[in-house]
Every structure is written in C-alpha cells, then in structure tokens.
Design a protein around this motif. Structure first.
Motif, PDB file in Angstrom:
ATOM      1  N   UNK A 134       0.832  -1.212   0.000  1.00  0.00           N
ATOM      2  CA  UNK A 134       0.000   0.000   0.000  1.00  0.00           C
ATOM      3  C   UNK A 134       0.859   1.252   0.000  1.00  0.00           C
ATOM      4  N   UNK A 135       1.946   1.193   0.740  1.00  0.00           N
ATOM      5  CA  UNK A 135       2.834   2.368   0.808  1.00  0.00           C
ATOM      6  C   UNK A 135       3.458   2.648  -0.549  1.00  0.00           C
ATOM      7  N   UNK A 141       2.446   1.768  -3.301  1.00  0.00           N
ATOM      8  CA  UNK A 141       1.398   2.156  -4.240  1.00  0.00           C
ATOM      9  C   UNK A 141       1.445   3.666  -4.468  1.00  0.00           C
ATOM     10  N   UNK A 142       1.568   4.390  -3.367  1.00  0.00           N
ATOM     11  CA  UNK A 142       1.608   5.844  -3.493  1.00  0.00           C
ATOM     12  C   UNK A 142       2.829   6.305  -4.261  1.00  0.00           C
ATOM     13  N   UNK A 196       2.247   5.663  -7.796  1.00  0.00           N
ATOM     14  CA  UNK A 196       1.216   6.562  -8.316  1.00  0.00           C
ATOM     15  C   UNK A 196       1.812   7.915  -8.637  1.00  0.00           C
ATOM     16  N   UNK A 197       2.630   8.388  -7.705  1.00  0.00           N
ATOM     17  CA  UNK A 197       3.255   9.688  -7.928  1.00  0.00           C
ATOM     18  C   UNK A 197       4.115   9.692  -9.175  1.00  0.00           C
ATOM     19  N   UNK A 202       1.427   7.229 -12.216  1.00  0.00           N
ATOM     20  CA  UNK A 202      -0.018   7.325 -12.443  1.00  0.00           C
ATOM     21  C   UNK A 202      -0.748   6.142 -11.851  1.00  0.00           C
ATOM     22  N   UNK A 203      -1.981   5.992 -12.237  1.00  0.00           N
ATOM     23  CA  UNK A 203      -2.825   5.056 -11.500  1.00  0.00           C
ATOM     24  C   UNK A 203      -2.696   3.602 -11.921  1.00  0.00           C
ATOM     25  N   UNK A 209      -0.450   1.222  -9.421  1.00  0.00           N
ATOM     26  CA  UNK A 209      -0.962   0.996  -8.068  1.00  0.00           C
ATOM     27  C   UNK A 209      -2.175   0.094  -8.100  1.00  0.00           C
ATOM     28  N   UNK A 210      -2.932   0.221  -9.177  1.00  0.00           N
ATOM     29  CA  UNK A 210      -4.110  -0.626  -9.268  1.00  0.00           C
ATOM     30  C   UNK A 210      -3.698  -2.096  -9.268  1.00  0.00           C
ATOM     31  N   UNK A 246      -2.478  -3.055  -5.827  1.00  0.00           N
ATOM     32  CA  UNK A 246      -3.549  -3.141  -4.842  1.00  0.00           C
ATOM     33  C   UNK A 246      -4.314  -4.451  -4.963  1.00  0.00           C
ATOM     34  N   UNK A 247      -4.352  -4.996  -6.148  1.00  0.00           N
ATOM     35  CA  UNK A 247      -5.119  -6.235  -6.332  1.00  0.00           C
ATOM     36  C   UNK A 247      -4.441  -7.431  -5.691  1.00  0.00           C
ATOM     37  N   UNK A 303      -3.210  12.785  -4.472  1.00  0.00           N
ATOM     38  CA  UNK A 303      -1.869  12.583  -5.018  1.00  0.00           C
ATOM     39  C   UNK A 303      -1.991  12.286  -6.503  1.00  0.00           C
ATOM     40  N   UNK A 304      -2.956  11.430  -6.816  1.00  0.00           N
ATOM     41  CA  UNK A 304      -3.185  11.165  -8.228  1.00  0.00           C
ATOM     42  C   UNK A 304      -3.682  12.418  -8.903  1.00  0.00           C
ATOM     43  N   UNK A 319      -2.193  15.501 -10.778  1.00  0.00           N
ATOM     44  CA  UNK A 319      -2.154  15.712 -12.221  1.00  0.00           C
ATOM     45  C   UNK A 319      -3.277  16.626 -12.667  1.00  0.00           C
ATOM     46  N   UNK A 365       1.590  17.723  -5.436  1.00  0.00           N
ATOM     47  CA  UNK A 365       2.109  16.461  -4.929  1.00  0.00           C
ATOM     48  C   UNK A 365       2.820  16.653  -3.606  1.00  0.00           C
ATOM     49  N   UNK A 376      -0.173  13.539   3.782  1.00  0.00           N
ATOM     50  CA  UNK A 376      -0.289  12.089   3.930  1.00  0.00           C
ATOM     51  C   UNK A 376       0.597  11.610   5.063  1.00  0.00           C
ATOM     52  N   UNK A 386      -0.763   9.777   8.343  1.00  0.00           N
ATOM     53  CA  UNK A 386      -0.287   8.450   8.763  1.00  0.00           C
ATOM     54  C   UNK A 386       0.043   8.463  10.242  1.00  0.00           C
ATOM     55  N   UNK A 439      -6.147   0.484   5.234  1.00  0.00           N
ATOM     56  CA  UNK A 439      -5.621   0.827   3.912  1.00  0.00           C
ATOM     57  C   UNK A 439      -6.443   0.163   2.805  1.00  0.00           C
ATOM     58  N   UNK A 474      -8.132   2.001  -0.191  1.00  0.00           N
ATOM     59  CA  UNK A 474      -7.922   1.688  -1.595  1.00  0.00           C
ATOM     60  C   UNK A 474      -9.259   1.593  -2.305  1.00  0.00           C
ATOM     61  N   UNK A 482     -10.461   4.144  -5.265  1.00  0.00           N
ATOM     62  CA  UNK A 482     -10.843   3.857  -6.649  1.00  0.00           C
ATOM     63  C   UNK A 482     -12.078   4.643  -7.027  1.00  0.00           C
ATOM     64  N   UNK A 497     -11.712   1.019 -17.643  1.00  0.00           N
ATOM     65  CA  UNK A 497     -11.769   0.654 -16.242  1.00  0.00           C
ATOM     66  C   UNK A 497     -12.967  -0.249 -15.965  1.00  0.00           C
TER      67      UNK A 497
END
Lengths: 108, 674
Positions: free
Chosen positions: A40-41, A43-44, A47-48, A51-52, A55-56, A59-60, B453-454, B457, B463, B470, B474, B511, B515, B519, B667
């Motif tokens: 999870x950490x 992931x960020x 992402x930064x 992009x997404x 992380x997706x 996360x799965x 964060x996402x 953009x 960011x 964040x 935490x 978390x 998540x 989404x 998606x």
C-alpha cells in the motif's frame, strides 16, 4: 538486486521486532502483513511517478513477489524512482519500530 | 574528318574514340591524363559552344556505354571532365544571353524623382540617428516631469512615501524615532507576531513611552543604532522603489530575478537588432546593384526592416531605462533592509547587554514570537482554515474532534484533517457521508489524500503538499491504531510481537478500505475532469467530426451487448430524445437504468445532431454511462456479450480520440473482459 534488498529489508525488520520470540503462526502472519502494508505504501510512490495503472495492479495482489516484479519494472522505466522507493521503505521501517517500541514499553 | 569542326575538336573526339576502344585501364588513364591538359577542359573561351557541346555529348556516350568505365576511379576522372566542360558551357551560355535594354532618359528622370520624393528608406545610420534623437527628447521630457512631480511633495510626504515603499521595519523605526506613540498604533494594526513581539519587548525594556518607565537615554541609543544600520533612500529613489514594488518586486530575490530577466531580454533585443542590421545591409546592397531599377517590393522590404529596427531600438531604450532604475534601487530591496525579525534581534542585542551570542538570541526571539502567536486569537488559525473549508465542514470537524477517537488529536493534526482542501467540496462530501461513524474518517481522508496525489495531475493539490499531509495523516492513523491495540482487553497481556500483528492487521484493514474508496473517488474525480476537458474540446470544435462517433460507438457497443441489435435499431429509428426514452421503456425496461438515458441521447445525436448542440448531452450521457459502469459490466458479462462491448471500447481506444474518454470504459470493462 532489488529483490535481494527487499528480502533483507523484511528480514531485518522482523529481527528488529524480535519476532523469533513469537509463535511461528504469528511470524508468518506478520511477514504477510508487512508485505501488504509495504504494498500500500509503495502504491503511493508508484502513483506519484507513474499514475494510476501500477498501483491498481499492486492493490489487487499485494504480497512480496508481485510487488518486487512491479517495482523492478517501474525502476526499469524510470531509474530515479528507486530513491523514492527506498525513502518510503526507510519511513515505514522507522514507523514500525516506533510502534513496536511503544508496545514493548507498555508490555513491560 | 568533318571540316566544320576545328582541328582541336577533331583531335578531342579522336581521343575519346580511343578511350571507347581501350581494353586496359592503364591505357584509359593515360588518355585521360592527356585530355585533362586539353583546352577543352582548361579554357572554355577557345572553342565554340557547338564544339563544346559535341565533346560533352561524346563523353556522355562514353559514360553510358563502355565497359572500362565500370572502374570507379576511371569513371570518376571522366565524370570530372564532363562536369568541367559542363560548367564552361553553362558560363558561356549565360554570357551570350541578351541583356535588358538600358532605361530611357525619361524613365531615369522618373526613377530619380521617386527616389527623392517618396520615403525611400534611409541608410541605417540616418534612421538610427533620427530615432535616437526622438527618443532622447522624449526621455528628457519624461525625466523633467518626474523631477517636477517629486519636487512638489513636502518633506513629510516624501518621508511617508519612503517608509511605505521600503519595509515595515522602517515604518516602525521612523515612527519610533519621530513619534514613539505611533508604536501603539503598530501594535494594534499589525497581524505580524514578530512585530507584536518587538513592541512587547520595547515596552518591557522601557524603550517605549507607554511602558512603565520610559528611558529616554536608552531610546536615543537604540534609535541611533537602528538609524545607523539603515540606508534611507532619496525622494526620487523612493518613487522608483514604489514603482518597482508596484511592478511586483518585493524582496531582494524578486529584484535579482527581475534584473536577470531584463538583462536577458536586453541581450535578445541586441541580437534582434544585429540581425536586422544585417538584413538591412543586405537589402541595401541588392537595391544598389540594380543600377537604379529598384523594384517596389524591394523598397517595401527595406522600409519594413527599418520600421522593425526602429521598434526594436525603442524597446531597447525603454528596457535600458528600466534596468537602470532597478539597478539603482536594488540595494533597498536587500542588504541594508531590516526585516521585523532583524529589528527584533537588534533590539534584543541592544537591551540584553552582554548577550552577544546571536544563536541564543535567535532562539529567544523565536520563543517570543511563538508566545505572541499563541496569544493571538485562536480563531486566526481557523480563519486561515476557513478560507479553504466550508462552514459545514468546519462544523463537522469540530464535532468530530469531540469523538472518542479524535479527541486527543492536537490542533495541528485536526488542522491537517481540515486543511486538506484544495477541494473543500469533495472532503465535505466524504466527511459528511461518514459523519455518524467517526472512526471511518481517517481512512476516508487518507483515501482522499491518496486520491489527491493522483489528482496532482489534475491540479487539485500539489504532490508535495499531498505527500506532506499524507505523512501527517499516517501519524494520526498510527497513533489511533496503537491506542486501539493497547486498549484491546484481549491483548492486555499479549507480547509486543502479538500486538504488532494486531497493529499491522488493523493498518492493512484501513488501507484496504482506503484503496476501495480511493478507486471510486479517483474514478469520480477523473471522470469529472476528463468530461470537463472533453466538453471544452467539443465546444472548441476540436475533432468534432470524429469525436461523436467514437463516443457513440462504444456506447452502442455496450448497448448491443445488452440490448441486442433489434432493440437498438428500433431506438435508433426513433432517434429523438423523448421518443427514444419511450422505446427503451417499451422494449428493454431493464436497460433504462443502465443505458436508456445514455443510448437515447447518444444515438439520437449521432443520427441527427449538429455537434454543437450535442455537446452538453454528450457529456451528460458519458457521465451517466460512467456512473452506471458496474451495471454495464455486470450486464455485459451476464449476457455473455462482453466481446462486442470491449470491441466497441477497443475501437474507441485505438482510434486515439477515445484515449481520454475511453479510460472509464477501460476501467469498467477491460479487466473482466480480458
């Protein structure tokens, strides 16, 4: 190289938390939970940087192996992301030890 | 032998025949050696054009036909001869062209009159001199005006102006020196805790007449100290400083940056002027070579170039004047300027006697300022937050801060929760939704942060700021979980390792929720942003012709998978917005909630619509489709017609125009369909 470092990281953290004093099932569960939290950490971090999409995927299926593969792929695409990953790992390490020390003090 | 050909030509042709018949490269090389000395290839004036052309034709023939020429070196030598001959022929042909007839006397007179009467471009020198003269006169007038306007101000006005333009520390200094009672006004008016700390210090040290005892000697000593360390600008400098501030220069860094920018611009203009000078010189030369027959377009070009040059020179002069002003007042933006903190330190240094250690003084000054900050009205912090947060959210957070989980959070941590907002609406919505269940707030807010964060953009939050928040969040989360674990009666006697297990489990559970929330929130916000962008693109007329089908087709692809061709055709035939809705209700009522609205609009538009009218409908339809993506996905899987749905999506994606708009479809469909 990253895979090797990652395994060492988890092992070092487990050692710092004196996990050898806990029952084996606890050790196994903590290893798994550590992996998930790191997922999870990181992931960020991804992402930064990317992009997404990444992380997706992470996360799965959080866990050591898929995460390592993902990170290696991410570093290949952008070598500078390695420092961000390592920074995140450092942060988590310190926070985890801090929590452990709190529990240790309240236990004694 | 042809008697029309000169002996030299005949000899040349004979040698070329020998080359044609030669069987060994060495033979040919020897023949070429001789040819190279022949005047055919050394002096084009000795033979007629006709003879030269004939020889060249023969060489052409040689190059195309004989085997021996396949040797690269030989070929190269003969080609070289061919080229030389060709150049001589070309030069001769040109010389032999008939030159234009010279102008008649009348024509010459007309040209001369034109040159005198109309504004034939002056030389560069003349144009420059004229421009410089005009600008010089203008600058002198302007300077005189400025001087005059400054002269009529009184001394008091100049002093006040100086204070206002230099720094607030100067305001304090001047006021203290001239009228110590003004210090009270400063204390009342300022919101700067450093200034307040300074005033409090001066009161405490009896440097202020409203203190318990006013020590004139101390005051005089301090005044001298402050005054000696401050440079005071003149009246005209004060005006220039004010103008510089009005142009945005506030600090010495600003000034340095400004000067750098202007110097860069000046270099650029210098380059432009050089280029223009070169072009003007070139154009002038061209015109001079035309022996008086100057074409109108050439004259015009020269005029335009001179106009540009004049403009650039003017710009350069203005820039230089501005730079001069900035450089003159540059010292007043740094160096000698005393900030309120510096003033505070100076006063402390003066009043603390032997205390010389600046580091200690600095720490004490910080403590003084912090004390003032704490004393200043608490609502000032909330005022700051309120600028970004709606009153409803503020109230919600106020209530939440009283809950069991959050009551021991410090002010800064609550501020973090509240101050997250680059998007107060979004946060208010999330927090409002979970108001009744406070322990879910943190994961929700974490989701929001991760989302932002996402969304960095999408310019909702930077960011850096998001990462900082964040990190804070935490810490809050860790604290809450630690407390929960320690407070769990089942873990009362548990070893720290077992508590760590519980801690990590809890953390991961939160978390995971984040998540999931992440989404949905990302999808929602991204969709809004993309829809907004798409809307702008559509309204702006970008790719209108192709955009609609690419949106409509995926929608139709999805509709096909769910409704079938027949139903869709029926809907399509109707076409109209209201009619389509009725058809949906009649033929596929289950589709109405998932597709009807969208399909009606999109199909109708695709079949009918002028694109401009369709734009708002498109966006609504797209949004609706996205909101119902789960049902769409489930429907597609249920009916087994995933392939056709994804085909529609793939089409849109591969056509490129759908990349942005296809994201939500990807998606919704991509994972399961694959």
């Amino acid at each position: 190289m990253l895979k090797f470092e990652f395994e060492n990281y988890v092992a070092t953290l487990m050692e710092a938390m004196e996990m050898n004093l806990a029952p084996i099932e606890v050790q196994q569960d903590v290893t798994l939970q550590l992996g998930r939290q790191l997922g999870y950490r990181l992931m960020n971090t991804l992402t930064l940087n990317f992009g997404d999409g990444d992380w997706a995927k992470l996360a799965e299926s959080p866990g050591l192996e898929p995460m390592e593969m993902l990170l290696e792929g991410a570093i290949e695409r952008n070598p500078s992301v390695k420092s961000a990953i390592l920074e995140e790992l450092d942060g988590f390490y310190n926070e985890t030890l801090e929590a452990y020390n709190t529990f240790k003090q309240s236990h004694t | 032998m042809d008697p029309k050909k000169s002996p030299a030509t005949q000899e040349m042709l004979g040698q070329l025949e020998k080359i044609q018949k030669a069987s060994k490269p060495d033979e040919v090389h020897a023949l070429v050696d001789e040819l190279e000395q022949n005047h055919f290839f050394t002096d084009g004036n000795l033979e007629t054009l006709e003879m030269q052309r004939e020889v060249r034709n023969k060489i052409d023939h040689l190059l195309g036909n004989i085997k021996i020429i396949s040797n690269d070196r030989l070929k190269g030598r003969i080609e070289s001869l061919h080229q030389k001959l060709g150049e001589m022929i070309g030069a001769k042909e040109k010389r032999m062209e008939t030159p234009p007839p010279p102008p008649s006397e009348e024509e010459m007179e007309e040209i001369e009159e034109e040159m005198i009467e109309e504004s034939i471009p002056k030389t560069v020198q003349e144009a420059t001199t004229e421009t410089e003269g005009a600008l010089q006169a203008e600058t002198e007038n302007l300077s005189a005006e400025i001087e005059q306007s400054v002269a009529i101000k009184t001394d008091q006005e100049v002093v006040r102006e100086t204070e206002e333009t230099v720094n607030p520390g100067m305001i304090l200094l001047k006021r203290t020196l001239k009228n110590p009672d003004d210090l009270g006004e400063t204390e009342r008016d300022t919101k700067d805790p450093t200034m307040v700390a300074l005033v409090q210090l001066m009161k405490a040290e009896a440097l202020w007449p409203n203190g318990k005892k006013f020590d004139q000697d101390k005051f005089d000593g301090l005044s001298a100290l402050l005054q000696s360390s401050e440079k005071i600008p003149s009246a005209s400098q004060a005006k220039k400083i004010k103008e510089a501030r009005e142009s945005g220069v506030q600090t010495s860094d600003d000034m340095d940056k400004k000067i750098f920018e202007l110097e860069e611009k000046a270099d650029k203009i210098e380059g432009e002027i050089e280029t223009l000078n070169g072009q003007i010189a070139q154009q002038t030369t061209i015109m001079q070579s035309m022996r008086g027959q100057v074409k109108p377009e050439d004259k015009k070009k020269l005029e335009e170039l001179n106009e540009k040059l004049t403009k650039e020179k003017q710009g350069q002069r203005e820039l230089k004047n501005r730079l001069k002003i900035y450089k003159e007042v540059q010292p007043f933006f740094g160096g000698n300027k005393l900030s309120p903190r510096q003033l505070l330190l100076k006063v402390m240094q003066f009043t603390q006697g032997e205390e010389k250690d600046l580091k200690n003084l600095g720490e004490r000054a910080d403590r003084l300022v912090s004390a003032q900050e704490r004393q200043m009205a608490p609502e000032s912090k909330w005022d700051k937050i309120s600028r970004f947060v709606k009153p409803s959210l503020k109230a919600t957070l106020g209530e939440l801060s009283k809950t069991e989980e959050l009551k021991d959070l410090k002010g800064e941590e609550l501020e973090t929760l509240a101050g997250l907002s680059g998007n107060p609406d979004g946060l208010a919505v999330w927090v409002g939704k979970l108001k009744e269940n406070a322990k879910n707030v943190v994961p929700v807010v974490m989701a929001y942060l991760q989302m932002t964060i996402v969304d960095g953009k999408l310019n909702i939050i930077s960011r850096g700021r998001a990462m900082e928040l964040l990190g804070n969040l935490r810490k809050i989360r860790n604290k809450l979980i630690t407390k929960k674990v320690n407070g769990n009666p089942d873990l009362l006697n548990a070893k720290p390792q077992v508590r760590m297990q519980a801690y990590l489990n809890e953390m991961n559970a939160w978390d995971e929720k984040s998540v999931q929330l992440n989404r949905n929130v990302i999808d929602d916000l991204v969709m809004k942003s993309y829809a907004s962008k798409a809307s702008k693109a559509i309204v702006g007329g970008v790719a209108l012709g192709t955009l609609v089908p690419w949106i409509g087709l995926p929608a139709i692809g999805s509709a096909i998978s769910y409704l079938g061709w027949g139903t869709l055709a029926k809907i399509g035939l109707v076409g109209a917005h209201a009619g389509g809705k009725k058809m949906i209700k009649a033929f596929a009522p289950e589709a109405e909630s998932a597709y009807g609205h969208t399909i009606t609009r999109m199909t109708g538009m695709w079949l009918m619509g002028p694109i401009g009218l369709a734009a708002p409908e498109l966006i609504k339809g797209l949004k609706f489709m996205f909101e119902k993506r789960k049902e769409i996905r489930e429907g597609a899987i249920k009916t087994g017609k995933v392939a056709s749905a994804t085909a529609g999506v793939s089409w849109a994606i591969t056509k490129g125009a759908g990349k942005v708009l296809a994201w939500p479809f990807k998606k919704a469909f991509g994972k399961k369909a694959a």
